[in-house]
Design a protein around this motif. Structure first.
Motif, PDB file in Angstrom:
ATOM      1  N   ILE A   8      69.715 -30.890 -20.243  1.00  0.00           N
ATOM      2  CA  ILE A   8      70.054 -30.474 -21.597  1.00  0.00           C
ATOM      3  C   ILE A   8      71.327 -29.645 -21.594  1.00  0.00           C
ATOM      4  O   ILE A   8      72.089 -29.637 -22.549  1.00  0.00           O
ATOM      5  CB  ILE A   8      68.902 -29.652 -22.208  1.00  0.00           C
ATOM      6  CG1 ILE A   8      67.674 -30.540 -22.360  1.00  0.00           C
ATOM      7  CG2 ILE A   8      69.292 -29.097 -23.551  1.00  0.00           C
ATOM      8  CD1 ILE A   8      66.485 -29.802 -22.909  1.00  0.00           C
ATOM      9  N   LEU A  11      74.810 -30.783 -22.841  1.00  0.00           N
ATOM     10  CA  LEU A  11      75.099 -31.077 -24.245  1.00  0.00           C
ATOM     11  C   LEU A  11      76.202 -30.155 -24.758  1.00  0.00           C
ATOM     12  O   LEU A  11      76.450 -29.110 -24.214  1.00  0.00           O
ATOM     13  CB  LEU A  11      73.836 -30.868 -25.088  1.00  0.00           C
ATOM     14  CG  LEU A  11      72.666 -31.779 -24.744  1.00  0.00           C
ATOM     15  CD1 LEU A  11      71.456 -31.388 -25.556  1.00  0.00           C
ATOM     16  CD2 LEU A  11      73.007 -33.226 -24.997  1.00  0.00           C
ATOM     17  N   THR A  12      76.833 -30.569 -25.808  1.00  0.00           N
ATOM     18  CA  THR A  12      77.931 -29.748 -26.326  1.00  0.00           C
ATOM     19  C   THR A  12      77.397 -28.590 -27.139  1.00  0.00           C
ATOM     20  O   THR A  12      76.235 -28.527 -27.476  1.00  0.00           O
ATOM     21  CB  THR A  12      78.843 -30.570 -27.252  1.00  0.00           C
ATOM     22  OG1 THR A  12      78.079 -30.925 -28.397  1.00  0.00           O
ATOM     23  CG2 THR A  12      79.308 -31.807 -26.541  1.00  0.00           C
ATOM     24  N   THR A  13      78.305 -27.724 -27.504  1.00  0.00           N
ATOM     25  CA  THR A  13      77.910 -26.582 -28.306  1.00  0.00           C
ATOM     26  C   THR A  13      77.929 -26.913 -29.778  1.00  0.00           C
ATOM     27  O   THR A  13      77.449 -26.161 -30.595  1.00  0.00           O
ATOM     28  CB  THR A  13      78.880 -25.422 -28.129  1.00  0.00           C
ATOM     29  OG1 THR A  13      80.183 -25.898 -28.439  1.00  0.00           O
ATOM     30  CG2 THR A  13      78.870 -24.954 -26.710  1.00  0.00           C
ATOM     31  N   PRO A  17      70.785 -27.363 -33.991  1.00  0.00           N
ATOM     32  CA  PRO A  17      69.416 -27.515 -33.506  1.00  0.00           C
ATOM     33  C   PRO A  17      68.579 -28.351 -34.461  1.00  0.00           C
ATOM     34  O   PRO A  17      68.816 -28.352 -35.655  1.00  0.00           O
ATOM     35  CB  PRO A  17      68.878 -26.078 -33.443  1.00  0.00           C
ATOM     36  CG  PRO A  17      69.842 -25.224 -34.134  1.00  0.00           C
ATOM     37  CD  PRO A  17      71.102 -25.970 -34.347  1.00  0.00           C
ATOM     38  N   ILE A  18      67.640 -29.061 -33.893  1.00  0.00           N
ATOM     39  CA  ILE A  18      66.789 -29.929 -34.711  1.00  0.00           C
ATOM     40  C   ILE A  18      65.772 -29.086 -35.448  1.00  0.00           C
ATOM     41  O   ILE A  18      65.100 -28.248 -34.876  1.00  0.00           O
ATOM     42  CB  ILE A  18      66.021 -30.921 -33.807  1.00  0.00           C
ATOM     43  CG1 ILE A  18      66.997 -31.858 -33.140  1.00  0.00           C
ATOM     44  CG2 ILE A  18      65.020 -31.681 -34.618  1.00  0.00           C
ATOM     45  CD1 ILE A  18      67.678 -32.789 -34.082  1.00  0.00           C
ATOM     46  N   GLU A  19      65.690 -29.321 -36.724  1.00  0.00           N
ATOM     47  CA  GLU A  19      64.665 -28.618 -37.489  1.00  0.00           C
ATOM     48  C   GLU A  19      63.845 -29.691 -38.178  1.00  0.00           C
ATOM     49  O   GLU A  19      64.286 -30.276 -39.147  1.00  0.00           O
ATOM     50  CB  GLU A  19      65.342 -27.720 -38.528  1.00  0.00           C
ATOM     51  CG  GLU A  19      65.161 -26.245 -38.269  1.00  0.00           C
ATOM     52  CD  GLU A  19      63.953 -25.670 -38.995  1.00  0.00           C
ATOM     53  OE1 GLU A  19      62.958 -25.381 -38.333  1.00  0.00           O
ATOM     54  OE2 GLU A  19      64.024 -25.537 -40.219  1.00  0.00           O
ATOM     55  N   ARG A 328      58.444 -36.778 -26.607  1.00  0.00           N
ATOM     56  CA  ARG A 328      59.184 -35.678 -25.991  1.00  0.00           C
ATOM     57  C   ARG A 328      60.635 -36.022 -25.782  1.00  0.00           C
ATOM     58  O   ARG A 328      61.514 -35.196 -25.982  1.00  0.00           O
ATOM     59  CB  ARG A 328      58.592 -35.370 -24.613  1.00  0.00           C
ATOM     60  CG  ARG A 328      57.374 -34.590 -24.706  1.00  0.00           C
ATOM     61  CD  ARG A 328      56.763 -34.494 -23.340  1.00  0.00           C
ATOM     62  NE  ARG A 328      55.949 -33.333 -23.301  1.00  0.00           N
ATOM     63  CZ  ARG A 328      56.187 -32.254 -22.583  1.00  0.00           C
ATOM     64  NH1 ARG A 328      57.197 -32.222 -21.791  1.00  0.00           N
ATOM     65  NH2 ARG A 328      55.389 -31.239 -22.653  1.00  0.00           N
ATOM     66  N   ARG A 329      60.865 -37.243 -25.338  1.00  0.00           N
ATOM     67  CA  ARG A 329      62.251 -37.604 -25.072  1.00  0.00           C
ATOM     68  C   ARG A 329      63.070 -37.617 -26.327  1.00  0.00           C
ATOM     69  O   ARG A 329      64.218 -37.213 -26.338  1.00  0.00           O
ATOM     70  CB  ARG A 329      62.321 -38.971 -24.406  1.00  0.00           C
ATOM     71  CG  ARG A 329      62.233 -38.790 -22.939  1.00  0.00           C
ATOM     72  CD  ARG A 329      62.261 -40.067 -22.181  1.00  0.00           C
ATOM     73  NE  ARG A 329      61.402 -39.880 -21.030  1.00  0.00           N
ATOM     74  CZ  ARG A 329      60.758 -40.835 -20.428  1.00  0.00           C
ATOM     75  NH1 ARG A 329      60.861 -42.061 -20.876  1.00  0.00           N
ATOM     76  NH2 ARG A 329      60.014 -40.586 -19.397  1.00  0.00           N
ATOM     77  N   GLN A 331      62.586 -35.850 -28.942  1.00  0.00           N
ATOM     78  CA  GLN A 331      62.776 -34.497 -29.449  1.00  0.00           C
ATOM     79  C   GLN A 331      63.864 -33.762 -28.699  1.00  0.00           C
ATOM     80  O   GLN A 331      64.657 -33.048 -29.283  1.00  0.00           O
ATOM     81  CB  GLN A 331      61.465 -33.725 -29.304  1.00  0.00           C
ATOM     82  CG  GLN A 331      61.488 -32.407 -30.021  1.00  0.00           C
ATOM     83  CD  GLN A 331      60.181 -31.683 -29.831  1.00  0.00           C
ATOM     84  OE1 GLN A 331      59.538 -31.803 -28.806  1.00  0.00           O
ATOM     85  NE2 GLN A 331      59.788 -30.918 -30.821  1.00  0.00           N
ATOM     86  N   PHE A 332      63.923 -33.984 -27.392  1.00  0.00           N
ATOM     87  CA  PHE A 332      64.867 -33.186 -26.624  1.00  0.00           C
ATOM     88  C   PHE A 332      66.183 -33.878 -26.365  1.00  0.00           C
ATOM     89  O   PHE A 332      67.099 -33.282 -25.836  1.00  0.00           O
ATOM     90  CB  PHE A 332      64.252 -32.806 -25.264  1.00  0.00           C
ATOM     91  CG  PHE A 332      63.247 -31.699 -25.382  1.00  0.00           C
ATOM     92  CD1 PHE A 332      62.126 -31.672 -24.598  1.00  0.00           C
ATOM     93  CD2 PHE A 332      63.436 -30.697 -26.315  1.00  0.00           C
ATOM     94  CE1 PHE A 332      61.220 -30.640 -24.720  1.00  0.00           C
ATOM     95  CE2 PHE A 332      62.538 -29.670 -26.442  1.00  0.00           C
ATOM     96  CZ  PHE A 332      61.408 -29.638 -25.629  1.00  0.00           C
TER      97      PHE A 332
END
Lengths: 334, 322, 498
Positions: A8, A11-13, A17-19, A328-329, A331-332
């Motif tokens: 993880i 990943l870029t900045t 974030p996922i909500e 899970r995959r 989501q992340f």
């Protein structure tokens, strides 16, 4: 866990974030999926054979399997903390026998109900010490205990059944408001356990220890005592389950259903507890236990040979795990 | 081999060996029927199935995986053997080959999900443990098969120069597995995968191919064990092999393998299953009821690991400075 | 001037190793203090003693606010107000931001259960105070970027009323913009009176942020100086104990024919259509922000996550690389970014690691030739000047620089024609850095094509013959390094017009 983190970290900045919004989260949760499966099965099989959904059948279905759900509560906690216990089936057998012997020998009924709880806590406490403080992997400890308990049970009972049980012993056969007692235990304990794990600080540390034990330790949590406590709590639930099991009929057999520990672990895993530790809920495991029982019962009612039941269980575990991995995959990943 | 691990491994095998010798001595004192050649050879006959399956299991556990389905694969294979011969009418030789193929296929199926879909081995083999046992039960519907031709029983019940046939098979298998694990690049790759699968992959080790190989091998050996077993007990039933995985895993762990991967040897595993069988035998000869032996084995497992853990703590260790 | 924290004559010995010997250190209130030194100098050990993870050999050396303290475990350090942020962020991805911030000390209601409302609002406050209010406290930490996770870690430290914040290589994994935000945050914290100790290999950070700097070498204290009273070369000589000729050697090289060419090479979602070529004897630097897709591109070439489209040509012929074994076959080597997880098997020996990429080649008929293996290992140790007790030392115990040399040795033993190096000198001390650069220069002179991925612009400019810049999965610029400057490259990296 660290592997996940480092993948993880690339990943870029700039990503947000996922909500996941509330409703959507509810719908796609493991618990909802399980619930829908149960309903679907009931409707589907009920149409084929209406006797399946008769009161009598449903009640006996729940009655015979409630103890599995109760045992799965403790087991879920153990698995969430990153451990496993494959001795639970043998322990239930031992505790049930102890309970029966006490009752048969004339001790007050209440003693024969409480003793298994205490004994269960003790045995699992020893396991907990071996796992947490002496650092023996839980698979090894529970493997060893399973052999010890299994052997011990057979030696002790010599294969005989216990049948001179006094009146009033059969806890499971009580029916307040026409609903069998085990169902009360199952529902109430599940709800209490679920709440407790969500709101109490200790409940959250179970997830912490399972997720990243080192991080938990450096935050001031003591993983060792946490794991020990989890095993003790698990012992408590196993004790209750064993009393529900032993009081189902008017005799206590000297064996438990084969692969009992497997069924309990399956209930936890299918219920969403990840074998990788760190996630899952007890509501899920209870629903899963109900689903497993429903599947086995429905097979009888649609005339599938019970010999294929086990294959179906195997496929079920696999399907659930795949779904869990997929979830899970997704989501992340993003 | 590896600095710290080497020291620990040696002392673990030494501990195990000591316990083995100690048990032999104690048991031979307790019963004069114990230390006879006849008895000892017979014991190896009895442990052959566990021994055969424990060899690939050692490899699997070294890679950090596990295979809980071996008992069910064995059960399925016993059914396949009986039914393909009796019901489908295969000549027995063909039925045996077919059985081995099925066993391999069952193992391969495990490996495909483990490598492609990335299902953790514990879960996958838990699922197939149920599934394959289910297939066995479904196919056989609790009926058993008997009446195999005489020559077939030679494998399980016969002997060459007084040594049971399956001992030859077992010893051959042990030698092959020992050699592959300790002397070949395949074996080295197993240890690498167990310690750090990512690192192994990035170094060009064909991780997936290797996993497919070991799980398929595990299925194959379960099939071999099934053939040996049926030959020994003369019948086929669907509950055969139930619990095999526990004896096998106990033998491997007792032998010093770490459940987390990276550590383990064939020598240790052999000592492990020999110890288990000797305990079972010795105990029953001294009048202890059959089921007490599983208790003792469970106890021995935990105590041995306890001793090894403590030894590891007190022996001098390299430690990292950073 | 009274000191806030003082360490006097601290020593720490591990079996067989003396990590620290009579080191003294002091920290003032609200000060930003840098800790520098080569790998193995003892910096991590020192901060672990301050965090309560290790105890010094003799008691009595730790004095806080004038009183002697024994910090026997992390909890005691926290009670005194010392908070530590490690390089591997220790957050729990399955729990929310708020839960992570208050892990282990969640506010409780009267009845002893967690007071969620309070936890959430306090988390928000803390994040606001470090200018990170854009993070939603209810999200799962696992979904956050590295930069945001670090902010959560800082918030966690503040939630414990930290008076000292210790940071170990805080900028190692951060993008340029995150680094700037971090610097701002550090200044914010300083103004609030929080003292900060940070370890860094990036000396320019020391000069930008710190007031004082302490140098350690081989477990001994060298000096503590005010940053204004010193400069880079002096620091380097103190760290290394000798003068360094040059960090970026480069001999005159003529590049040969094209060895590797990518045409419309794709690996979504990480990279779009990529086109470039590398010639023999050339060092091509690949610059870009964290997350621009450089490592993913390298790993696509190398076969870890194979390309899904386009053409890869080696020496003019089209090839496909579906896995690392095939890459090896085509004489392509990849020295990965994550040394510990991807580059080495830490619990195996130098010998086993050195031979791992070549294991099939030294095993005729599948059987390992031990003699050849021992020989190979000896050669690698000698050639790369690896400081180790011998072939059988477990690599876990080597310093970062020496570990990197093992990884390099392992790959160079495969006699590659193309060498891809991903952040080859990250987290490595200055001395080892120079050695590795010299080596790269030498390899290029021998005709090897090198693709160097680096986030350190001085390194990119100093080592490369050509520079490619990657942004958001595309190659957006190409420069001859003779005419490039840090500003031009940085601008291309960020997509800003000059």
């Amino acid at each position: 866990m660290n592997r996940l983190m480092s993948s993880i970290q690339s990943l870029t900045t700039t990503r947000t974030p996922i909500e996941v919004s509330g409703i959507r989260k509810l719908f796609f949760s493991q618990e909802m999926v399980l619930f829908l499966c149960i309903i679907f099965l009931l409707v589907f099989v009920g149409l084929i054979n209406p006797r399946f959904v008769s009161n009598r059948n449903l009640i006996s279905l729940f009655l015979g399997n409630a103890y599995i759900a109760v045992a799965a509560i403790g087991m879920s906690m153990v698995i969430i903390s990153g451990n496993i216990d494959i001795s639970v089936g043998s322990l239930i057998g031992v505790l049930a026998t102890v309970s029966g012997i006490l009752a048969e020998s004339g001790y007050p009924i209440i003693i024969s109900w409480i003793a298994p709880l205490l004994l269960g806590i003790l045995v699992n406490g020893v396991m907990g010490v071996l796992v947490a403080y002496l650092r023996i992997p839980s698979i090894v400890v529970s493997l060893g205990f399973m052999s010890i308990l299994k052997g011990g049970l057979i030696i002790f009972t010599g294969g005989a059944w216990i049948s001179n049980l006094p009146e009033g012993y059969a806890l499971s056969q009580l029916k307040p408001f026409a609903i069998p007692m085990p169902i009360y235990f199952m529902v109430i304990l599940t709800i209490l356990a679920a709440l407790w794990m969500k709101v109490s600080p200790f409940g959250r540390t179970i997830y912490a220890v399972g997720g990243n034990s080192e991080a938990a330790r450096l935050s001031g949590i003591d993983p060792k005592s946490t794991v020990l406590r989890i095993f003790l709590i698990h012992g408590f639930f196993v004790g209750i389950a064993s009393v529900l099991f032993s009081t189902q009929l008017s005799v206590i057999q000297s064996t438990v259903p084969s692969y009992l520990e497997l069924t309990i672990i399956t209930a936890s895993v299918v219920g969403g507890v990840s074998i990788l530790g760190g996630t899952g809920t007890v509501v899920g495991s209870t629903l899963a236990a109900v689903l497993i029982a429903t599947i086995s019962s429905s097979m009888i009612f649609i005339n599938i040979s019970p010999f294929w039941l086990r294959s179906a269980q195997g496929v079920l575990i696999l399907a659930t795990v795949l779904a869990d991995l997929y979830r899970r995959r997704r989501q992340f990943r993003n | 081999m590896m600095g710290v691990a080497k020291r620990m491994k040696i002392s673990h095998e030494a501990v195990l060996f000591a316990i083995l010798i100690g048990s032999i001595l104690m048991l031979s004192i307790q019963s004069d029927r114990f230390l006879t050649v006849d008895n000892l050879l017979n014991q190896v006959r009895l442990i052959a199935e566990v021994g055969l399956v424990a060899l690939p299991m050692t490899m699997i556990i070294i890679t950090g995986g596990i295979d809980l389905s071996v008992g069910s694969i064995m059960g399925l294979c016993t059914i396949v053997l009986g039914y393909s011969w009796k019901i489908l009418g295969f000549p027995l030789e063909m039925a045996i080959i077919f059985t081995l193929l099925i066993g391999s296929f069952a193992g391969a199926l495990n490996s495909i999900f483990i490598t492609r879909v990335k299902v953790p081995p514990l879960i996958m083999t838990l699922a197939t443990l149920t599934f394959y046992r289910g297939l066995a039960e479904g196919i056989s519907r609790s009926r058993s098969v008997r009446g195999y031709p005489e020559w077939f029983y030679f494998l399980g019940q016969g002997d060459y120069w007084g040594i049971p046939t399956q001992v030859f098979v077992l010893v051959l298998a042990i030698l092959i597995f020992w050699f592959v694990l300790s002397k070949t690049s395949f074996g080295r790759s197993l240890y690498a995968i167990g310690h750090n699968e990512t690192g192994a992959m990035f170094s060009g080790v064909p991780v997936n191919k290797i996993k497919v190989a070991i799980y398929t091998l595990s299925g194959l050996m379960s099939g071999v064990a099934a053939v040996v077993f049926v030959s020994r007990v003369s019948t086929t039933r669907s509950d055969m092999g139930s619990g095999l995985e526990l004896d096998v895993i106990a033998a491997v762990i007792l032998g010093g393998a770490s459940i987390f991967g990276g550590i383990g040897t064939i020598k240790g595993t052999v000592l492990g299953f020999l110890l288990i069988q000797l305990l079972k035998n010795g105990l029953s000869l001294t009048g202890v009821k059959g089921d007490a032996t599983i208790m003792v084995i469970g106890l021995v497992l935990i105590v041995t690991i306890l001793i090894t853990n403590l030894l590891e703590k007190y022996s001098s260790k390299d430690s990292s400075v950073s | 001037m009274s000191f806030f924290i003082e360490l006097r004559n601290i020593s720490k010995t591990f079996p067989g190793v003396r990590a620290l010997h009579n080191v003294s250190f002091d920290l003032q209130q609200g000060e930003v203090h840098a800790l520098v030194g080569e790998n193995g100098a003892g910096k991590s050990t020192l901060i672990k003693i301050l965090s309560g993870v290790y105890s010094p050999d003799d008691a009595g050396g730790i004095i806080i606010d004038g009183e002697q303290h024994d910090l026997r475990n992390p909890h005691e350090a926290q009670l005194v107000g010392i908070a530590t942020i490690y390089q591997e962020l220790l957050l729990l991805p399955e729990l929310t931001v708020a839960e992570n911030i208050f892990l282990g000390h969640a506010p409780k209601t009267r009845w002893g259960i967690i007071d969620w409302a309070s936890m959430h609002s306090k988390s928000r406050e803390i994040l606001q105070s470090i200018d990170a209010g854009d993070i939603n406290v209810r999200t799962l930490v696992g979904t956050l970027s590295v930069g945001n996770r670090q902010r959560v870690e800082i918030a966690k430290a503040l939630s414990q009323q930290a008076r000292v914040l210790i940071m170990d290589e805080p900028t190692a994994a951060l993008s340029e913009s995150d680094v700037n935000r971090l610097f701002d945050m550090i200044n914010l914290l300083k103004n609030k009176g929080v003292a900060i100790i940070f370890i860094s290999h990036r000396l320019h950070e020391v000069f930008e942020l710190a007031e004082r700097v302490t140098v350690l070498r081989d477990g001994e204290f060298v000096a503590t100086k005010k940053v204004v009273d010193t400069e880079q070369n002096e620091l380097i000589s103190m760290m290394v104990g000798r003068k360094l000729d040059t960090l970026y050697p480069s001999t005159e090289r003529v590049s040969g024919p094209v060895v590797l060419e990518l045409k419309d090479f794709k690996r979504p979602p990480f990279t779009n259509s990529i086109n470039f070529k590398i010639c023999a004897g050339e060092i091509v630097g690949l610059a870009g922000l964290v997350g621009s897709g450089r490592s993913e591109l390298a790993q696509a070439i190398f076969g870890i996550t194979p390309a899904t489209g386009g053409v890869l040509e080696k020496n003019g012929e089209a090839i496909t690389i579906p896995n690392p074994e095939t890459a090896k076959h085509f004489k392509i080597a990849y020295v990965p970014e994550d040394r510990a997880q991807q580059g080495l098997i830490r619990r195996m020996t130098v010998r086993e690691n050195s031979s791992l990429a070549l294991i099939r080649d030294i095993s005729p008929h599948g059987i390992i030739d031990r003699e050849k293996e021992e020989q190979l290992t000896k050669e690698i140790i000698e050639q790369f000047n690896i400081r180790t007790t011998g072939n059988e030392q477990v690599v876990e115990n080597l310093s970062g620089g020496n570990q990197q040399k093992v990884v390099l040795g392992k790959w160079l033993a495969t006699k590659p024609e193309v060498l891809i190096m991903d952040e080859p000198t990250r987290g490595i001390d200055v001395g080892a850095k120079a050695e590795i650069h010299k080596l790269m220069d030498q390899l290029a002179s021998e005709g090897i094509a090198i693709l160097m991925i680096s986030s350190e612009l001085p390194e990119v400019l100093g080592m490369s013959d050509r520079i490619l810049v990657m942004r958001e999965g595309n190659i957006v610029a190409e420069f001859q390094s003779k005419v490039a400057t840090q500003e031009i490259v940085a601008a291309a990296m960020m997509g800003v017009s000059q």
